[in-house]
Design an enzyme around this catalytic site. Structure first.
Site, PDB file in Angstrom:
ATOM      1  N   HIS A 277      55.361  54.417   3.723  1.00 19.09           N
ATOM      2  CA  HIS A 277      56.260  55.492   3.297  1.00 19.09           C
ATOM      3  C   HIS A 277      57.683  54.979   3.064  1.00 19.09           C
ATOM      4  CE1 HIS A 277      53.087  58.272   4.626  1.00 19.09           C
ATOM      5  NE2 HIS A 277      53.733  59.209   3.990  1.00 19.09           N
TER       6      HIS A 277
ATOM      7  N   HIS B 249      54.150  57.242  -1.042  1.00 23.45           N
ATOM      8  CA  HIS B 249      54.387  58.665  -1.290  1.00 23.45           C
ATOM      9  C   HIS B 249      55.568  58.761  -2.243  1.00 23.45           C
ATOM     10  CE1 HIS B 249      55.280  62.851  -0.852  1.00 23.45           C
ATOM     11  NE2 HIS B 249      54.537  63.042   0.214  1.00 23.45           N
TER      12      HIS B 249
ATOM     13  N   HIS C  16      46.638  63.616  -3.630  1.00 30.86           N
ATOM     14  CA  HIS C  16      47.465  64.368  -2.693  1.00 30.86           C
ATOM     15  C   HIS C  16      48.404  65.302  -3.477  1.00 30.86           C
ATOM     16  CE1 HIS C  16      50.760  64.737   0.260  1.00 30.86           C
ATOM     17  NE2 HIS C  16      49.954  64.260   1.181  1.00 30.86           N
TER      18      HIS C  16
ATOM     19  N   GLU D  41      44.526  66.305   1.548  1.00 33.64           N
ATOM     20  CA  GLU D  41      45.519  67.276   1.089  1.00 33.64           C
ATOM     21  C   GLU D  41      45.546  67.313  -0.434  1.00 33.64           C
ATOM     22  OE1 GLU D  41      49.146  66.149   3.081  1.00 33.64           O
ATOM     23  OE2 GLU D  41      48.116  65.817   4.970  1.00 33.64           O
TER      24      GLU D  41
ATOM     25  N   CYS E 195      57.258  67.742   7.654  1.00 28.81           N
ATOM     26  CA  CYS E 195      57.859  67.627   6.325  1.00 28.81           C
ATOM     27  C   CYS E 195      58.328  68.972   5.786  1.00 28.81           C
ATOM     28  CB  CYS E 195      56.867  66.994   5.361  1.00 28.81           C
ATOM     29  SG  CYS E 195      55.244  67.748   5.368  1.00 28.81           S
TER      30      CYS E 195
END
Lengths: 636, 636
Positions: free
Chosen positions: A129, A181, A252, A304, A400
């Site tokens: 990340h 991400h 995602h 997700e 988040c």
């Protein structure tokens, strides 16, 4: 093309949206600071920066992307201070920005997880990340500068961006891809717009082009063993589905939206018409095939992710708050290039439904997953629904959404209007004011409205010198009847969902737009199997739901008469929210005899119990007595 | 109580059930042998035994419970040979039984996985499948002896059982519990009934009592790291839900049914009324709260488990074939102690719906998971449905179901009738004959019927000397009108679902039972949220479904008129099956305009397209053109 929006300043001073902006500023931001600074129980976020800055000793805590809880919070504070100064909030922010600056490495690197836990492994794991942490801090730097004029965090952001521009790119010795991400693309474009530094733009463009042109290279890095993001145990494992793609809506949901928003930024900055058209296809694929009526996106909790067109289960979905924020980012960027009511409709769907639903009136409880059908027992006892919470939570281990909601709601004024092609486009209706310059004139357009509670918007256009331009009024997609100054309008008068009012404006002019707020029933496309034979009660842009509090248990058993008129009642039973319109409609439910049946299956009941189906706005679900909820209800 | 059923011999000679028995005997058993013996591609089952017997060299292959593919197959062969001798099948079985006997350790231990892979770890892992492997081989030994009179495998079984009786029990030095996969309880009871050896019964009783009295001890063993059955990655991890329980319906659906069937055996053998009552509560909890209308059980693929009452999703369910076989085992044992039409209804629901659906007419394709709603895209692209197959598969890596189906269908005659309390109970209607002794008389009861295609059953009672007894005719729970010899019957004449015909029988007597086969619509209990507003077309015990082949795509969009008559048509389009009754009913579906909508949500359509909703028996789904299928359809 002239895709650049002109400078403009908008404010929102009252009504529904301001209410949520105030929840953020008055309740959520102080609360969130208390959480992330560890004043409400153990939370490592701020402490990680203090350790990295050498202020305290200790060990890194939390998830690898823990830093973003703070950077999003600072982003939100920046946006909130732009709306209304708040000296105490600003003092807290200033102090923690010092800590952040001190935590930054000399080369600009700043990611406390890697700095403290894996200092020798920076930029070695394409699924990390790191770019996500960098991107959020860069966004925070710009937002805080925009809100306060202070450059300390912007300078940190620029050093981070410079670092990224050195590490990533097409040259030998640079990294040619990194999955992770997404957000760096948006962040670099935003920093370019703030600073004019072209290398930020160029690197953002490179990120997008690299995905498009050399996807194998971009994605080639294999996932490391033991990576905290290793989803292997899910039995899914198809990389095509795990990773955001330039080509297709896949993977995602949040990541995909962030990538596409960044692609839209790049399309705007480069004038790339093909990329713009491609972005529009991606957006349409999401909003016409994979979006819940609440504005939620992301069909499955597994990764997700999206699954396939029209697959929209109401009880096992993910529909993460952040994904719909990302959808607004994406739709807004598209709208800035190509005004189109369908894009504004998407944003409206989110900001009146899923997004306010995700935060409680106390500013201290949040939904991460936003179901359209919920019962507490299922959340507890069905392993496919344990990710669904039947009540808003005080915080999340992966937190988040709360600070992302805070920064999104605080930035809402910028969604209300744009100046493009020499016209003023009013995208959202909200009590407030927009001011801009056009042809040497200083113009303000003020809105007086209680939209979406009421359908009337009084618009006052004031100019310090006579100026001809078109005022483009959005007529929402849901709106079937409207009047301008009492005269009925028609869809034939609209261009891409906007009504052009072309005048030579001078002095002050008052216009009144009236939208018919008669409630109505919506259905889903027949290909949405989960919603077959079902309807949703709506009023204006507001989607309604049926709660156990109003209807008793077993809300899925309700069937509403599709031909009966829908009654409206002003209600005031959600503490902190004020009055809202409740809906009711005659309907049927299973008889007492059927409910008392011992048999699981029996001959179909030809009679039924008469009931009144009662509904409240979806955004207010779970605010009264916790219980069952459903958005989709059976139709008679 | 007199719970012991009397000796009786039943056969099934024609009709629906015999059709499936023939598929097993003629097609499935030869095919399955080819598979497990490695003649149709690599399959380690038989080879593992050959290695263990020292006949060949090699390494163990497959799953830890691979042995049961062979033992279930032998069980099925034993049952099939009882129905009809088959010299070639018997020769194959005899030969492999020699191998099995040679593979057995001197101390009676026989589990090739442990013998070949973990020889020093026998009985060290309470989550292992050792008792499951032992139990199935013991069952096979009894079945093969019953079918052929040969004792070679029965002797192997007795040595295995002796081994189990030494290893497990309450004494110091014995193991006091073992979770694993149940079946040993049933197996030991069956072996006791076959041999009269009381220690088998006593150890079965101990297994059940130990769970009841010292569950902590029984379950205390912690799961080993790296155990192939470690479900940790599922994020479920609640031991209460993972393990079958004496107390509640919980955990893995197959295991729970096997345990409860064993508990019912123990209740019968010990005359334990409290245990019997408890078993009935467990059965009612399953069949009144957690059973699909097809007879499927097991709501979720996660641990293949139950979730909570009335949670019966139609597309993400597990509904494993083996679980419904286990349900029949359990219900049948209960029925033997306490005749009750509700129990026969459960068995009938399984044998006319889910179980025949699980095998193709070619005997070579099987369903493991039995959905009530399926579309191929969902199976491929929704991670919550990847366990669902849209067409029957040639084999499974975990191939428990195909040979289990084979042994179940082959043993069907024993489900048709029992002699209890001096009465003959006819539980199932099928072309065939039952013979038994009563008060010195030799009696036969022959059925001539094409049930369930037709509702008429001609029953011929023949006795070699006059005997007074009651013939108890089951009137199925679905049957709303019936006639005996042309005279209408009524529910008031029934006792627990059976009609007593008390006579002093002599010579040959012919009775005719006629059940009304008019099709009708069923609904689920209103608490079954997934089925709200939906109906199922049924005819007699047969549940129908709508397939894409008859209705076009998007079968979930069909809505059937609940007030219109249902038409019946004889059809003959399933190769190998023969004629069956198709159903059709007027209904509605979305208009072409709605289907062509680009919008995902739009105002509710007040008109719709008239359609004829066509349905075929669920057991025949997927036998023609593969495509969408749904059991539950919308109602108008």
């Amino acid at each position: 093309m002239n895709h650049a929006a002109e400078p403009i300043h908008s404010s929102i001073s009252g009504g529904f949206l301001r209410h949520y902006m105030d929840i953020i500023a008055d309740k959520a931001l102080p609360y969130q600071w208390q959480v992330i600074s560890g004043q409400r129980g153990p939370n490592p976020t701020v402490n990680n920066f203090r350790i990295a800055a050498g202020e305290v000793k200790g060990e890194f805590g939390g998830v690898p992307y823990q830093d973003t809880d703070l950077s999003k919070w600072l982003d939100a504070v920046g946006c909130a201070l732009r709306n209304r100064r708040d000296a105490s909030l600003e003092a807290i922010a200033d102090a923690v920005i010092e800590t952040i600056a001190n935590a930054q490495d000399a080369d600009g690197y700043l990611d406390t997880y890697y700095q403290l836990v894996r200092p020798n492994e920076k930029w070695t794991d394409p699924d990390s990340h790191e770019l996500y942490c960098f991107g959020h801090m860069i966004e925070a730097g710009v937002a805080y500068w925009e809100g306060t004029g202070k450059t300390r965090l912007l300078e940190v952001a620029c050093r981070m961006a410079d670092h990224v521009c050195r590490v990533f790119g097409p040259e030998a010795g640079q990294l040619h891809g990194y999955r992770g991400h997404e957000i760096i693309e948006m962040a670099l474009c935003r920093l370019f717009r703030a600073t004019g530094e072209t290398r930020y733009r160029d690197t953002a463009v490179w990120f997008v082009h690299a995905r498009r042109d050399t996807p194998e290279q971009f994605y080639q890095a294999t996932r490391k063993e033991g990576n905290p993001l290793d989803y292997g145990c899910w039995g899914w494992g198809d990389p095509e589905r795990e990773t955001s793609s330039y080509e297709h809506v896949t993977g995602h949901a949040v990541r995909a939206m962030y990538l596409y928003a960044g692609m839209a930024d790049v399309a705007q900055l480069t004038g790339d018409e093909a990329l713009l058209a491609h972005c529009r296809e991606l957006l349409d694929e999401v909003t016409r095939r994979q979006m819940y009526i609440t504005g939620g996106i992301g069909t499955t909790s597994v990764l997700e992710a999206y699954t396939y067109p029209y697959d929209l289960p109401n009880d096992t979905m993910y529909a993460e708050t952040c994904a719909s924020i990302g959808l607004c980012f994406f739709a807004h960027r598209m709208l800035m290039m190509q005004p189109d009511g369908e894009l504004s409709d998407v944003i409206e769907r989110c900001i009146y439904n899923i997004l306010p639903a995700a935060i409680a009136q106390d500013g201290q409880h949040y939904f991460y997953v936003n179901p359209l059908q919920v019962n507490e027992e299922a959340c507890r006892r069905d392993p496919l629904k344990t990710h669904v919470k039947p009540v808003r939570q005080a915080w999340y281990e992966c937190a988040c959404c709360p600070p992302n909601l805070a920064r999104f709601f605080s930035s809402l004024p910028r969604y209300t209007a744009t100046v493009q092609e020499g016209r003023l486009w009013l995208h959202l209706y909200a009590q407030g004011c927009t001011s801009f310059k056009l042809g040497g004139a200083n113009i303000t357009v003020a809105q007086h409205t209680d939209y979406p509670m009421e359908g009337r918007v009084r618009i006052t256009v004031a100019t310090d010198k006579p100026t001809a331009f078109a005022l483009m009024l959005r007529i929402p997609g849901w709106c079937r009847r409207f009047w301008i100054d009492g005269r009925p309008g028609s869809s034939g008068m609209l261009s891409r969902g906007y009504l052009a009012i072309e005048r030579n404006w001078s002095g002050e002019t008052v216009l009144t737009l009236e939208m018919d707020m008669t409630p109505y029933m919506m259905q889903a496309h027949p290909r949405v199997r989960e919603d077959s034979g079902k309807i949703v009660l709506t009023r204006g842009p507001v989607v309604y739901c049926c709660e156990e509090a109003d209807n008793g248990a077993l809300v899925e058993d309700l069937r509403a008469s599709a031909s009966a008129p829908i009654e409206q009642t002003w209600q005031n039973d959600v503490p902190g929210f004020g009055e809202y319109v409740g809906l009711s409609v005659p309907g049927k439910a299973s008889s007492a005899a059927a409910l008392a049946e011992e048999r699981l299956y029996f001959p179909v009941e030809m009679s039924a119990r008469n009931v009144t189906v009662k509904a409240i706005p979806y955004c207010l679900w779970g605010e009264r007595v916790p219980g069952e909820m459903t958005v989709w209800i059976g139709r008679l």
